[in-house]
Design a protein around this motif. Structure first.
Motif, mmCIF file in Angstrom:
data_model
loop_
_atom_site.group_PDB
_atom_site.id
_atom_site.type_symbol
_atom_site.label_atom_id
_atom_site.label_comp_id
_atom_site.label_asym_id
_atom_site.label_seq_id
_atom_site.Cartn_x
_atom_site.Cartn_y
_atom_site.Cartn_z
ATOM 1 N N PRO A 1 -15.829 12.721 5.247
ATOM 2 C CA PRO A 1 -15.408 13.222 3.933
ATOM 3 C C PRO A 1 -16.484 14.057 3.249
ATOM 4 C CG PRO A 1 -15.931 10.879 3.829
ATOM 5 C CD PRO A 1 -15.938 11.255 5.270
ATOM 6 N N GLU A 2 -16.042 15.163 2.625
ATOM 7 C CA GLU A 2 -16.953 15.991 1.844
ATOM 8 C C GLU A 2 -17.125 15.426 0.443
ATOM 9 O OE1 GLU A 2 -14.988 19.729 2.139
ATOM 10 O OE2 GLU A 2 -15.729 20.155 4.171
ATOM 11 N N GLU A 3 -16.135 14.678 -0.038
ATOM 12 C CA GLU A 3 -16.209 14.003 -1.327
ATOM 13 C C GLU A 3 -16.443 12.510 -1.083
ATOM 14 O OE1 GLU A 3 -16.085 15.284 -4.321
ATOM 15 O OE2 GLU A 3 -15.603 17.363 -3.781
ATOM 16 N N GLY A 4 -17.439 11.934 -1.749
ATOM 17 C CA GLY A 4 -17.749 10.519 -1.548
ATOM 18 C C GLY A 4 -16.588 9.639 -2.005
ATOM 19 N N ASP B 1 -14.289 6.954 -10.208
ATOM 20 C CA ASP B 1 -13.897 7.843 -11.301
ATOM 21 C C ASP B 1 -12.410 7.691 -11.612
ATOM 22 O OD1 ASP B 1 -14.532 10.257 -13.070
ATOM 23 O OD2 ASP B 1 -12.862 11.006 -11.859
ATOM 24 N N TRP B 2 -11.580 7.584 -10.571
ATOM 25 C CA TRP B 2 -10.145 7.378 -10.800
ATOM 26 C C TRP B 2 -9.907 6.134 -11.651
ATOM 27 C CZ3 TRP B 2 -8.065 8.012 -5.094
ATOM 28 C CH2 TRP B 2 -8.158 9.367 -4.725
ATOM 29 N N LEU B 3 -10.592 5.052 -11.273
ATOM 30 C CA LEU B 3 -10.374 3.787 -11.961
ATOM 31 C C LEU B 3 -10.950 3.811 -13.376
ATOM 32 C CD1 LEU B 3 -9.298 0.909 -11.799
ATOM 33 C CD2 LEU B 3 -11.475 0.212 -10.780
ATOM 34 N N LEU C 1 -1.439 11.655 4.635
ATOM 35 C CA LEU C 1 -2.673 12.103 5.276
ATOM 36 C C LEU C 1 -3.067 13.497 4.794
ATOM 37 C CD1 LEU C 1 -2.191 10.819 8.936
ATOM 38 C CD2 LEU C 1 -3.212 9.667 6.970
ATOM 39 N N GLY C 2 -2.068 14.322 4.522
ATOM 40 C CA GLY C 2 -2.371 15.639 3.966
ATOM 41 C C GLY C 2 -3.051 15.526 2.615
ATOM 42 N N LYS C 3 -2.618 14.565 1.812
ATOM 43 C CA LYS C 3 -3.237 14.359 0.500
ATOM 44 C C LYS C 3 -4.638 13.757 0.638
ATOM 45 C CE LYS C 3 -0.196 16.031 -2.291
ATOM 46 N NZ LYS C 3 -0.532 17.205 -3.144
ATOM 47 N N LEU C 4 -4.828 12.830 1.558
ATOM 48 C CA LEU C 4 -6.168 12.286 1.785
ATOM 49 C C LEU C 4 -7.126 13.407 2.193
ATOM 50 C CD1 LEU C 4 -5.440 8.973 3.758
ATOM 51 C CD2 LEU C 4 -6.121 9.186 1.361
ATOM 52 N N GLU C 5 -6.635 14.304 3.028
ATOM 53 C CA GLU C 5 -7.443 15.451 3.451
ATOM 54 C C GLU C 5 -7.821 16.307 2.243
ATOM 55 O OE1 GLU C 5 -7.211 18.971 6.851
ATOM 56 O OE2 GLU C 5 -5.367 18.016 6.156
ATOM 57 N N GLU C 6 -6.873 16.499 1.343
ATOM 58 C CA GLU C 6 -7.113 17.313 0.142
ATOM 59 C C GLU C 6 -8.048 16.612 -0.833
ATOM 60 O OE1 GLU C 6 -4.450 18.367 -3.783
ATOM 61 O OE2 GLU C 6 -3.464 18.543 -1.825
ATOM 62 N N TRP C 7 -7.812 15.319 -1.109
ATOM 63 C CA TRP C 7 -8.591 14.612 -2.128
ATOM 64 C C TRP C 7 -10.046 14.424 -1.724
ATOM 65 C CZ3 TRP C 7 -4.332 10.336 -2.080
ATOM 66 C CH2 TRP C 7 -3.195 10.814 -2.767
ATOM 67 N N PHE C 8 -10.267 14.064 -0.459
ATOM 68 C CA PHE C 8 -11.609 13.681 -0.028
ATOM 69 C C PHE C 8 -12.306 14.765 0.803
ATOM 70 C CE2 PHE C 8 -9.329 9.696 -0.721
ATOM 71 C CZ PHE C 8 -10.192 9.071 -1.606
#
Length: 305
Positions: free
Chosen positions: A168-171, A178-180, A290-297
């Motif tokens: 992941p590029e985003e930790g 941050d979401w929580l 999985l597409g969203k996980l790829e986008e978010w992280f």
């Protein structure tokens, strides 16, 4: 056959092309029963049906389902050691001598030869599928060890399968914290009812686990103010599935909600038709997640080269 956990790997477009020979490659690695003196065997079993004629893969569009199987003899070390001790004691009493290390080893080997054919056999199965279009390997397990073992079996069958862990590029821990903390989640994503918070400063730091609880409560926010971060977070995606996402990006406790299950229906003619329908629905739903996980992280697909 809906998956309950997701451990994920990625592979490049060139690797996807090589997966076109998967069915042929698995044929030489079909699971066989344990022999009398074997502790275990590993191989592939049909996702649908049984017998030597049943196919070892089941494909729907670009996704191919594979089931990794194993048979292991259950022979607890305590049982072997107790029997060994009895034999050693008997020799000492009848022959009036001590049993040396080399002799103990030989006696133990003889015991294994004697006990193995009578041991119970435990069978296990692990479902996995490859999405050749998007470069995902999806395994129905939350255990890294089980996932790596299954990946090893696929690699042995193909000769090579360079699927790699997520990078992941985003930790994930920082982003989920941050979401929580802010309640500012990506579109389509809402908080579930459980989380695990830890103090990241020390390996033995305090851990707070919340289950069946409102995650936007003051109690949870107080933990965050005291420096804890999210290591696992319960989430609901598009009101179609719920799961717990770990900072390792393993999806646990995956559950498809009623709106998805209602789309399955119950009018399938046979087991093969039911498998086809459920696998198609599974892969379609997970393709979106999985597409969203790829986008978010920021989960890049490996490039060829």
């Amino acid at each position: 056959m809906f998956f309950r956990n997701l451990t994920l790997f990625r592979f490049s477009p060139a690797v996807a092309e090589d997966l076109n020979r998967l069915d042929e490659a698995l044929a030489e690695h079909r699971l066989r029963p344990c022999g009398p003196l074997e502790m275990g065997t590993k191989g592939f079993v049909p996702p649908v049906g049984r017998g030597e004629e049943a196919a070892l893969t089941h494909a729907v569009k670009a996704c191919t389902l594979v089931t990794v199987g194993s048979e292991d003899k259950l022979l607890p070390a305590a049982v072997v050691n107790d029997e060994l001790q009895r034999k050693v004691q008997k020799i000492a009493e009848e022959e009036g001598r001590k049993v040396g290390g080399r002799e103990r080893k030989r006696i133990k080997e003889d015991l294994l030869t004697e006990l193995l054919p009578r041991a119970f056999v435990r069978s296990s199965r692990l479902s996995t599928y490859v999405d050749k279009r998007h470069g995902w390997l999806v395994l129905d397990t939350s255990s890294r060890k089980s996932a790596e073992n299954a990946l090893t079996q696929i690699r042995e069958a193909l000769g090579s399968f360079p699927a790699v862990p997520l990078a992941p590029e985003e930790g994930p821990r920082v982003l989920m914290t941050d979401w929580l903390a802010t309640g500012n989640l990506p579109g389509g994503l809402t908080l579930g009812d459980e989380c695990e918070l830890r103090d990241p400063a020390t390996a033995t730091g305090a851990i707070a686990r919340c289950r069946r609880q409102e995650l936007d409560s003051e109690e949870v926010k107080e933990h965050l103010r005291n420096g804890k971060q999210v290591f696992q977070l319960g989430l609901v995606f598009d009101d179609r599935m719920s799961f717990v996402l770990g900072e390792d990006l393993v999806v646990r406790k995956l559950k498809f909600l009623d709106v998805v299950m209602d789309e399955m229906g119950d009018s399938h003619q046979d087991a093969a038709a039911e498998m086809d329908a459920s696998f198609a629905l599974l892969t379609l739903e997970l393709e979106r997640l999985l597409g969203k996980l790829e986008e978010w992280f920021g989960l890049p697909r490996p490039a060829d080269g």
